[in-house]
Scaffold this active site. Structure first.
Site: not given
Ligand code: PLP
Length: 370
Positions: A68-69, A145, A175, A233, A316
């Site tokens: 998701a980042t 989160n 989340q 890929t 994070c």
């Molecule tokens: N967005 C939210 C709300 C999250 O809680 C997180 C991970 O803690 C992320 C983004 C990042 O996700 P990913 O670990 O898949 O990069």
């Protein structure tokens, strides 16, 4: 081991591991190749895409990413076109959204941050104040989160589009997916970021849902995978197992999870000076609280010595001692230093809650006595 840090990551489901194994042992072909063994894999990728896209409400398509980042970075990179307009972002974003907004500021963009209310949701009045006809990109997290607070995206998107009809509305749904109802169409948003490892999938696979008709700037150029938008890929095992994870996780018994949360909350209420970072519209999966005068890292360490794992807000962000989101909610530094996050899963039991709650109470007592 009692694992109560499921908002950081979840244990992969057994059926997810079975799918992964199948893809690495049998379905390992490159989906771009033309022989049948490979086209069968391509078919599985598209089946997963259709399933996840439909679960997100149809009228759009998921493009797979590594996490998701990456999805958030892509949304900003593609949604923010030029410096002519302004960008509106909530203060409640995960670091993977917020840091993109900060990077835009350093490049000279007009970025406007929306304040948070004390319950962790964004301040609607401030949102309306910051948006104007020149707003080109908006990003508001769906479910925090940090605290689990759920923003009313539908209401926000309706008011945003009435002022800035061409603005692209992005939301971080990491989340929320599989945990609360999500229908991007009904919510009126254009881009939605998701990640598999928060719902019993594995790390290394995420997605960006894109409303039909919206064209993204390609993220990676090369062999033209992901409809030419993100070459490379495909992570076929990750993609197929993401769909599997969602199909199981979405059937979780939220009533049970909500009851666990309530029981934990009422057990922790016995601690003198405890304060909850709670909200009326909150995810059943997250409980954020703070104990005044306590350093939460110490409690976390004491609990981990007993085999109980909890979080300190965002995993994070845990290397940084401050907590930007609680600060934006108006919490004091003492409150922030004592803040902890408990996050549940379908596997969490009543006994886990009782054991963890009494261990937390005891650790706090011992800490205070010391
Ligand atoms: N967005 C939210 C709300 C999250 O809680 C997180 C991970 O803690 C992320 C983004 C990042 O996700 P990913 O670990 O898949 O990069």
């Amino acid at each position: 081991m009692i694992y109560l840090d499921n908002a950081a990551t979840t244990k992969p489901l057994e059926s997810v591991i079975a799918v992964i194994e199948k893809f690495y042992r049998e379905l390992y072909y490159n989906p771009s190749a033309l022989y049948t063994s490979a086209t069968n894999v391509a078919f599985e990728v598209e089946r997963a895409r259709t399933y996840i896209s439909e679960q997100l409400g149809g009228n759009g398509k998921v493009f797979f990413t590594s996490c998701a980042t990456e999805s958030n970075a892509w949304a900003y990179g593609s949604g923010v076109k030029n410096k002519k307009g302004n960008v509106v972002v909530s203060m409640g974003e995960h670091a993977s959204g917020y840091e993109n907004a900060k990077a835009l500021i350093s490049k000279g963009y007009d970025v406007r941050f929306i304040k948070l209310q004390s319950d962790g949701r964004i301040d609607n009045a401030d949102f309306l104040k910051k948006i104007d006809e020149n707003t080109t990109f908006i990003s508001v997290i769906h479910c925090s989160n940090e605290t689990g607070a759920i923003n009313d995206l539908k209401k926000l998107s309706v008011s945003a589009k009435s002022v800035a009809p061409k603005a692209i509305f992005h939301s971080d749904g990491v989340q929320a997916l599989g945990k609360i109802p999500v229908n991007c169409n009904e919510l009126g948003i254009d881009l939605y970021s998701v990640s598999a490892h928060k719902i019993g999938g594995v790390k290394g696979i995420g997605g960006l849902w894109v409303r039909n008709g919206l064209r993204l700037n390609p993220l990676l150029c090369g062999g033209g995978q992901e409809f030419g938008a993100r070459s490379g890929t495909e992570n076929t095992a990750g993609i197929a197992s993401f769909a599997e994870a969602l199909s199981v996780f979405k059937n979780n018994d939220n009533k049970k999870i909500r009851a666990l949360r309530e029981n934990m909350k009422s057990a922790l209420s016995a601690i003198k000076g405890v304060e909850f970072n709670d909200c009326e519209q909150v995810s059943p999966y997250i409980l954020s609280f703070s104990v005044a005068g306590i350093k939460s890292e110490i409690i976390q360490r004491l609990l981990s010595d007993r085999g109980i794992l909890i979080g300190l807000g965002s995993a994070c962000a845990s290397k940084h001692r401050n907590n930007r989101i609680l600060e934006a909610m108006g919490r004091s530094m003492t409150h922030i230093e004592g803040s902890m996050r408990i996050s549940f899963s379908q596997e969490t039991t009543d006994t886990d809650i009782k054991t963890a709650a009494s261990a937390i109470c005891e650790c706090v007592r011992n800490f205070r006595g010391f």
